[in-house]
Every structure is written in C-alpha cells, then in structure tokens.
Design an enzyme around this catalytic site. Structure first.
Site, short mmCIF file in Angstrom:
data_model
loop_
_atom_site.label_atom_id
_atom_site.label_comp_id
_atom_site.label_asym_id
_atom_site.label_seq_id
_atom_site.Cartn_x
_atom_site.Cartn_y
_atom_site.Cartn_z
N CYS A 175 4.25 1.97 11.74
CA CYS A 175 5.19 2.73 10.91
C CYS A 175 5.80 3.91 11.66
O CYS A 175 6.81 4.46 11.25
CB CYS A 175 4.48 3.23 9.66
N HIS A 230 -0.92 -8.08 3.26
CA HIS A 230 -0.68 -8.62 4.60
C HIS A 230 -1.64 -8.10 5.66
O HIS A 230 -1.55 -8.50 6.82
CB HIS A 230 0.78 -8.38 5.02
N GLN A 266 -6.57 -0.94 5.30
CA GLN A 266 -7.21 -1.46 6.51
C GLN A 266 -8.68 -1.80 6.27
O GLN A 266 -9.34 -2.33 7.17
CB GLN A 266 -7.11 -0.42 7.64
N ALA A 269 0.81 -1.22 0.00
CA ALA A 269 0.00 0.00 0.00
C ALA A 269 0.85 1.27 0.00
O ALA A 269 0.43 2.29 -0.55
CB ALA A 269 -0.94 -0.01 1.20
#
Length: 451
Positions: free
Chosen positions: A375, A251, A229, A121
């Site tokens: 992140c 993932h 998400q 993404a």
C-alpha cells in the site's frame, strides 16, 4: 495461450516484434518469435525471462483452487441477489452467504451474527476506528494506536484528529512489540478505542493480543485489532483474547480480492456509526449488495484454513528457516527486522547492509518480493514501520520482505536464495562502503563533505 495472447497486450508489451500472418516468407521468423514470446515478457520497460517466483504473500495470496471451485456456481448458475426475497435465486444466494458467515465466525470463535461482510480490511478499519469514535463522541474523545499500524488505521486516526479527537500513537520496542505498561498508562477515562494490529504486514511481528485484551477489558475500553495478516495463520479466539472489533480480509488467506469481514462484539455490545448510506444491508452496518461469489470464496478459504492451519504453519516455518539459513550461509551483515520469537514465519523481513534496497529489488526481477507494504511501496521513503523500530535510515532502505505461503515450494526457496545472494554480492562488489567496512573503517566516524 489463445486467451493469454488476447489479454496480455492490454498491459504487457511482448518482447518479440509482431509478424504479419499473411507473409509466407515470415513463417520461420514467426516460429522463432513465438518461442521468444514464451521465454520473455517485457513489463514497464523491464524484460523478464518468464514469470518470476512469487514471494510477496503479505501483499496478496493466490486463490486456492478449492476456493475457486466453491465460487464458480455463484457466477454461472446461482447468480441471484442474496437480498431478493421473492424467488429461489435469492434464497439460495442468501443461504450461501449465511453459510459463509458461519465459516468465518467459526475460524475466530465468534457468533455468526457478529460478522459483517465488507469490501476488505481497509473498509473494516475505517468502520471500526471512525465508527466507534463517532458513535460515542459525546463521552469518548481519545484513541490509542501504535506507530506501526497499517496506513488505513493511521490515516483514519489522523482524520479523527481533524474532527477534534485526540490520538496517542504508541511507540514500539526494537523488536516491534508494543510495551504493555506504556499501553496501560496511556488509557484515559475518555479513551474510546485501542487499535493494535495482530500481525504486522511488513515485519510479521505477532502482538500479545490476549494481554492487550485483558488490559482493555479491565479499563472498560473496546479493543480493535487489524487481523488481516493473522486470519488463518495464527489461532484467534475473540473471547479468550478480549477482542471487541476485528478487521479481516479474504485475499490474504487464499480467497478472492474485494471481500472482507468486520467482527463486532454483541455482548457487551459495541456500537458503530455506519460509514456508508444505502439500503441497510448487513443489518445497517455496511450498505450495498453483498457479493455472493466473493463471500462464498471467503467462507471456503476460512474452512480450508481451519483444517490446514497447523500443517501450513509447520511447513512455512521449515521453508522460512531454509531461506534464512541459505542466505546467511553465503552473505554476512544480514539483519532480521522484528522479533523472531513472536513472529508469523511466513513473513521474513531482512536488511542487507551496504546494499540499496531499490537496486536490490530491480536486480531481483525473477523473484516477486517487496521492500515493505504494497500500500505504500510507491514511496521512496524508508519504511515508517522499520523507522519506528529504531532501524537506521540506511538499513531501513535495504530491507526486503520475503513472503512464504501455502503453495511455496522448496525449489522456489532455493532459487530465491541463489538469486538474492548473487545480487547482494554483485551490489556489494560495487560498493566502496562495503570495502571500507571490511577494512575495519568505522563509517559512522567519517565526516562526509560535499564538493
């Protein structure tokens, strides 16, 4: 165990000291040490009794065994390059990639020709934000996004600002939702893109995609959404929602890491400038060899999500309520961050008053949770997402994000409740602020002085 004992020393220091295999006197000690090895692991100086419960599903999800089953043949026997046009190995890999492309497209109501595989993404967001604006740079010089976007969208926008583009960072309401009237007012004749995340990675808030898409369509502005998400968790229909570009990740839906997909609308056509030079794979949008096993896994994950989304949603909702009720029944001053009405239930972000978040995380060694985005979790600054909601800095520092997923069990939720409650109470027992608040003292009225 033989395999894990070979691999673990690469990144773990086991709790028990090594024992020489040739020493007969050490044999009983070796047996005890072996038992201790099984019971404890030391990682980065922290000793943990076994592997912790995993409740960080927004960071990543475990690969569904059915996904792994679909992937394995393309590692072991069908390992051809999908761009090899002269033999069977290439043909069968190409066919598998196209089948996966169709599965991804089906889950979001798109045409398979509108799906372009990427590494994830983050790459999709870079292609979407930078690619659109650079392609239409002569006519479009303005981008609109929100203050609560993923860091890769915000950083891409800042990068465009350095190139002379203008960016409007819309604030959000206290529940995390964008104000539609503000969004509409912010659109200008030279606006080239509106980028709003579908489901927020930190607080799980679901934005009103259909309404945003309608506004963008009326104004003639492409609408991009980061749906990493959201994919497989809430229903997505790119046509009904008026989405022009969309970023997807493997993932986050029980697929493999290292693969994602960019949805790029064909009619009306949206053009982007490629961000990577190379062999022109993925119709020139994203050069580089398509990783067949990862793409096949992504496609399988999308197929499973299409079949089980409703069941997963009901089950995750029940577990979220169990977790929330269990904590609130034993601990006061617990605040839910973000809207509860417009929320993906697998994301529960809680703030515990009078508790320092990092201390709480360190105390919850037996539960894998986070204080925000994976992140940006290396930063000790309070979450910029929570600050954008208007959460005060002390409460933003106390937030914990619990992630519930397909394989989370009731027993794990109950254990998480027990450990969280125990640690919160322990920290509050040591907090003079909590004691003062319980005595009715208004902490905001106190003038603190340094000594």
């Amino acid at each position: 165990m033989a395999l894990s004992r070979r691999l673990l020393p690469l990144f773990l220091r086991r709790g028990a000291p090594a024992v020489r295999a040739l020493s007969t006197a050490a044999a009983p000690a070796a047996a005890v040490a072996s038992e201790e090895e099984e019971e404890s692991i030391t990682v980065k100086g922290v000793r943990i009794s076994g592997r912790p419960l995993y409740m960080d599903m927004q960071a990543t999800t475990p690969v569904d065994p059915r996904v792994l089953d679909a992937m394995l043949p393309f590692y072991l026997s069908r390992y051809g390059n999908p761009h090899s046009r002269t033999h069977l190995y290439g043909w069968e890999s190409d066919a598998a990639v196209e089948a996966a492309r169709a599965s991804v497209a089906s889950l979001v109501g798109a045409d398979p020709r509108e799906i372009f595989f990427t590494s994830g993404a983050t790459e999709c967001n870079n292609i979407a934000v930078k690619g659109v604006m650079r392609f239409y740079r002569d006519r479009r010089r303005h981008v609109i996004t929100t203050q609560t976007e993923h860091k890769c969208v915000l950083d891409s926008c800042r990068y465009l600002q350095q190139e002379g583009f203008e960016v409007t960072y819309l604030p959000v309401r206290s529940d995390g939702l964008v104000d539609l009237a503000q969004l509409e007012d912010a659109i200008r004749p030279d606006t080239g893109l509106v980028s709003v995340m579908a489901v927020n990675n930190e607080i799980g808030v679901v934005q009103p995609l259909e309404e945003i898409g309608r506004i963008c369509k009326e104004k003639g502005v492409p609408f991009h959404t980061d749906a990493a998400q959201a994919l497989g968790k809430i229903p997505i229909d790119v046509n009904r929602m008026g989405i022009g570009l969309m970023s997807l990740s493997g993932h986050k839906i029980y697929g493999p890491k290292g693969v994602g997909a960019l949805y790029l609308r064909r009619r009306p056509r949206i053009r982007v400038e490629p961000q990577m030079s190379g062999g022109g794979q993925e119709r020139g949008i994203r050069s580089g060899t398509v990783p067949t096993p990862l793409v096949v896994g992504f496609g399988a994950a999308c197929e499973i999500a299409a079949q089980e989304m409703d069941y997963d949603h009901r089950r995750v909702s029940a577990l979220q309520q169990r977790l929330l009720d269990g904590i609130r029944a034993q601990v006061d001053e617990v605040v839910i961050n973000g809207s509860m009405e417009h929320r993906y239930p697998g994301n529960l972000n809680l703030s515990f008053a009078y508790v320092e978040g990092e201390s709480l995380l360190m105390g919850l060694k037996e539960v894998a949770v986070s204080s925000g985005s994976a992140c940006t979790s290396a930063s000790l600054e309070p979450s910029y997402v929570l600050r954008a909601l208007g959460v005060e800095e002390d409460m933003a520092h106390t937030s914990i994000r619990f992630g519930i997923g397909r394989f989370t069990t009731e027993e794990e939720v109950d254990r998480a409740i027990e450990l969280t409650v125990r640690q919160v109470k322990k920290l509050r027992d040591m907090s003079p602020l909590y004691e003062m608040a319980k005595a009715g003292i208004d902490l905001k009225s106190i003038e603190w002085s340094q000594h």
